[in-house]
Every structure is written in structure tokens, then in C-alpha cells.
Design a protein around this motif. Structure first.
Motif, mmCIF file in Angstrom:
data_model
loop_
_atom_site.group_PDB
_atom_site.id
_atom_site.type_symbol
_atom_site.label_atom_id
_atom_site.label_comp_id
_atom_site.label_asym_id
_atom_site.label_seq_id
_atom_site.Cartn_x
_atom_site.Cartn_y
_atom_site.Cartn_z
ATOM 1 N N PRO A 168 42.013 36.791 44.134
ATOM 2 C CA PRO A 168 42.295 37.070 42.964
ATOM 3 C C PRO A 168 41.256 37.351 42.133
ATOM 4 O O PRO A 168 41.168 37.382 40.918
ATOM 5 C CB PRO A 168 43.083 35.943 42.710
ATOM 6 C CG PRO A 168 43.157 35.621 43.737
ATOM 7 C CD PRO A 168 42.397 36.222 45.287
ATOM 8 N N GLU A 169 39.838 36.647 42.202
ATOM 9 C CA GLU A 169 39.022 36.625 40.745
ATOM 10 C C GLU A 169 38.247 38.157 41.101
ATOM 11 O O GLU A 169 38.127 38.174 39.943
ATOM 12 C CB GLU A 169 37.310 35.634 42.012
ATOM 13 C CG GLU A 169 37.920 34.001 42.233
ATOM 14 C CD GLU A 169 38.733 34.460 43.524
ATOM 15 O OE1 GLU A 169 38.247 35.403 44.350
ATOM 16 O OE2 GLU A 169 39.148 32.493 43.438
ATOM 17 N N VAL A 170 38.368 38.952 41.688
ATOM 18 C CA VAL A 170 38.267 40.459 41.916
ATOM 19 C C VAL A 170 39.246 41.563 41.478
ATOM 20 O O VAL A 170 38.508 42.561 40.756
ATOM 21 C CB VAL A 170 37.638 40.818 43.530
ATOM 22 C CG1 VAL A 170 36.929 40.308 43.914
ATOM 23 C CG2 VAL A 170 38.772 41.466 44.173
ATOM 24 N N TYR A 171 40.517 41.028 41.143
ATOM 25 C CA TYR A 171 41.363 41.897 39.926
ATOM 26 C C TYR A 171 40.739 41.723 38.831
ATOM 27 O O TYR A 171 41.169 43.384 38.751
ATOM 28 C CB TYR A 171 42.749 41.280 40.116
ATOM 29 C CG TYR A 171 43.219 40.999 41.719
ATOM 30 C CD1 TYR A 171 43.077 41.754 42.226
ATOM 31 C CD2 TYR A 171 44.361 39.797 41.624
ATOM 32 C CE1 TYR A 171 43.603 41.769 44.104
ATOM 33 C CE2 TYR A 171 44.890 39.645 42.711
ATOM 34 C CZ TYR A 171 44.423 40.572 43.301
ATOM 35 O OH TYR A 171 45.103 40.742 45.035
ATOM 36 N N PRO A 172 40.193 41.103 38.253
ATOM 37 C CA PRO A 172 39.563 41.904 36.241
ATOM 38 C C PRO A 172 38.565 43.320 36.927
ATOM 39 O O PRO A 172 38.825 43.735 36.113
ATOM 40 C CB PRO A 172 39.348 40.872 35.448
ATOM 41 C CG PRO A 172 39.868 39.551 36.708
ATOM 42 C CD PRO A 172 40.140 39.919 37.917
ATOM 43 N N LEU A 173 38.092 42.851 37.949
ATOM 44 C CA LEU A 173 37.049 43.404 38.042
ATOM 45 C C LEU A 173 37.493 44.979 38.572
ATOM 46 O O LEU A 173 36.864 46.232 38.843
ATOM 47 C CB LEU A 173 35.445 43.803 39.323
ATOM 48 C CG LEU A 173 34.788 44.098 39.682
ATOM 49 C CD1 LEU A 173 33.891 44.534 38.794
ATOM 50 C CD2 LEU A 173 34.074 44.279 40.548
ATOM 51 N N PHE A 174 38.832 45.300 39.475
ATOM 52 C CA PHE A 174 38.694 45.844 39.876
ATOM 53 C C PHE A 174 39.811 46.676 38.097
ATOM 54 O O PHE A 174 39.254 47.632 38.586
ATOM 55 C CB PHE A 174 40.464 45.983 40.785
ATOM 56 C CG PHE A 174 39.820 46.069 42.212
ATOM 57 C CD1 PHE A 174 38.831 46.554 42.661
ATOM 58 C CD2 PHE A 174 40.392 44.799 43.159
ATOM 59 C CE1 PHE A 174 38.090 46.260 43.851
ATOM 60 C CE2 PHE A 174 39.718 44.499 44.770
ATOM 61 C CZ PHE A 174 39.096 44.926 45.066
ATOM 62 N N ALA A 175 39.904 46.547 37.813
ATOM 63 C CA ALA A 175 41.160 46.416 36.266
ATOM 64 C C ALA A 175 40.098 47.852 35.341
ATOM 65 O O ALA A 175 40.319 48.440 35.224
ATOM 66 C CB ALA A 175 41.485 45.512 35.978
ATOM 67 N N ALA A 176 38.664 46.398 35.108
ATOM 68 C CA ALA A 176 37.935 47.271 34.000
ATOM 69 C C ALA A 176 37.274 48.371 35.137
ATOM 70 O O ALA A 176 36.672 50.346 34.410
ATOM 71 C CB ALA A 176 36.566 45.951 34.011
ATOM 72 N N VAL A 177 37.202 49.260 36.607
ATOM 73 C CA VAL A 177 36.835 49.889 37.038
ATOM 74 C C VAL A 177 37.883 51.158 36.822
ATOM 75 O O VAL A 177 37.510 52.709 36.753
ATOM 76 C CB VAL A 177 36.550 49.608 38.400
ATOM 77 C CG1 VAL A 177 36.187 51.012 39.035
ATOM 78 C CG2 VAL A 177 34.849 48.680 38.665
ATOM 79 N N GLY A 178 38.972 50.455 37.202
ATOM 80 C CA GLY A 178 40.234 51.282 36.638
ATOM 81 C C GLY A 178 40.260 51.870 35.934
ATOM 82 O O GLY A 178 40.360 53.390 35.196
ATOM 83 N N VAL A 179 39.854 51.151 34.610
ATOM 84 C CA VAL A 179 40.527 51.566 33.214
ATOM 85 C C VAL A 179 39.218 52.910 32.881
ATOM 86 O O VAL A 179 39.245 53.528 32.617
ATOM 87 C CB VAL A 179 40.063 50.712 31.904
ATOM 88 C CG1 VAL A 179 40.219 51.489 31.072
ATOM 89 C CG2 VAL A 179 41.946 50.071 32.133
ATOM 90 N N ALA A 180 37.865 52.022 33.374
ATOM 91 C CA ALA A 180 36.893 52.889 33.116
ATOM 92 C C ALA A 180 36.854 54.477 33.260
ATOM 93 O O ALA A 180 36.994 55.496 33.209
ATOM 94 C CB ALA A 180 34.837 52.350 33.512
#
Length: 91
Positions: A10-22
Motif C-alpha cells: 500500500p505504500e507504493v500506491y501514491p507513487l503509482f498514482a503520481a506516475v500514472g498522472v504524469a
């Protein structure tokens, strides 16, 4: 199976979201430039035309709807909160 649990915490979900938005923003800009930019010519017939002095088409591309919408507005994200904390008449 252990390597899947290593990356899907769960700690990497924000990273996946940020990369997805970029990636989404980059993809949107790529499609926008290929489809409607007057200086980009994909097919051979348009490339053969050379450099065109079509200023109205370039201005239409640069002055899009979002830019027209925010042109007269103050550069604030939350003006009511900014006004609350910066207004000198509040005690």
C-alpha cells in the motif's frame, strides 16, 4: 509470489498514482500536438507544403479555452482561504 508482494504494498500506491498522472499528461500533450498543432505535419502531402505563414491557426492553437478561462483570474488556488488568512481586518 514474494516479488509481487514486494512491489504491491500500500505504500507504493501514491507513487503509482503520481506516475500514472504524469504519463497521462504526457500522453495528452503528445496526442494534442500530433492532432491539432499547426507546425506538426504527419502525412507526406502536408509536409511537402513547407513552412506556412498561417498566424490565425497558430494563435487558435496557442489561445485555447483553458488559457482564455484563467486569463482574467487571480493566480490563486483557494482565494477564500487566502483572503481569510491574509486579510488585516479579521481579528
Amino acid at each position: 509470489m514474494a516479488s509481487v508482494n514486494r512491489w504491491l504494498r500500500p505504500e507504493v500506491y501514491p507513487l503509482f498514482a503520481a506516475v500514472g498522472v504524469a504519463v497521462g499528461i504526457c500522453g495528452f500533450q503528445l496526442v494534442r500536438n500530433i492532432c491539432i498543432n499547426p507546425e506538426v505535419r504527419v502525412n507526406k502531402e502536408n509536409r511537402a507544403a513547407g513552412v506556412l505563414d498561417n498566424f490565425s491557426e497558430g494563435e487558435k492553437y496557442a489561445e485555447h479555452g483553458l488559457r482564455k478561462f484563467v486569463r482574467g483570474r487571480a493566480p490563486e488556488i483557494m482565494p477564500s482561504i487566502n483572503g481569510f488568512f491574509t486579510s488585516p481586518d479579521r481579528s
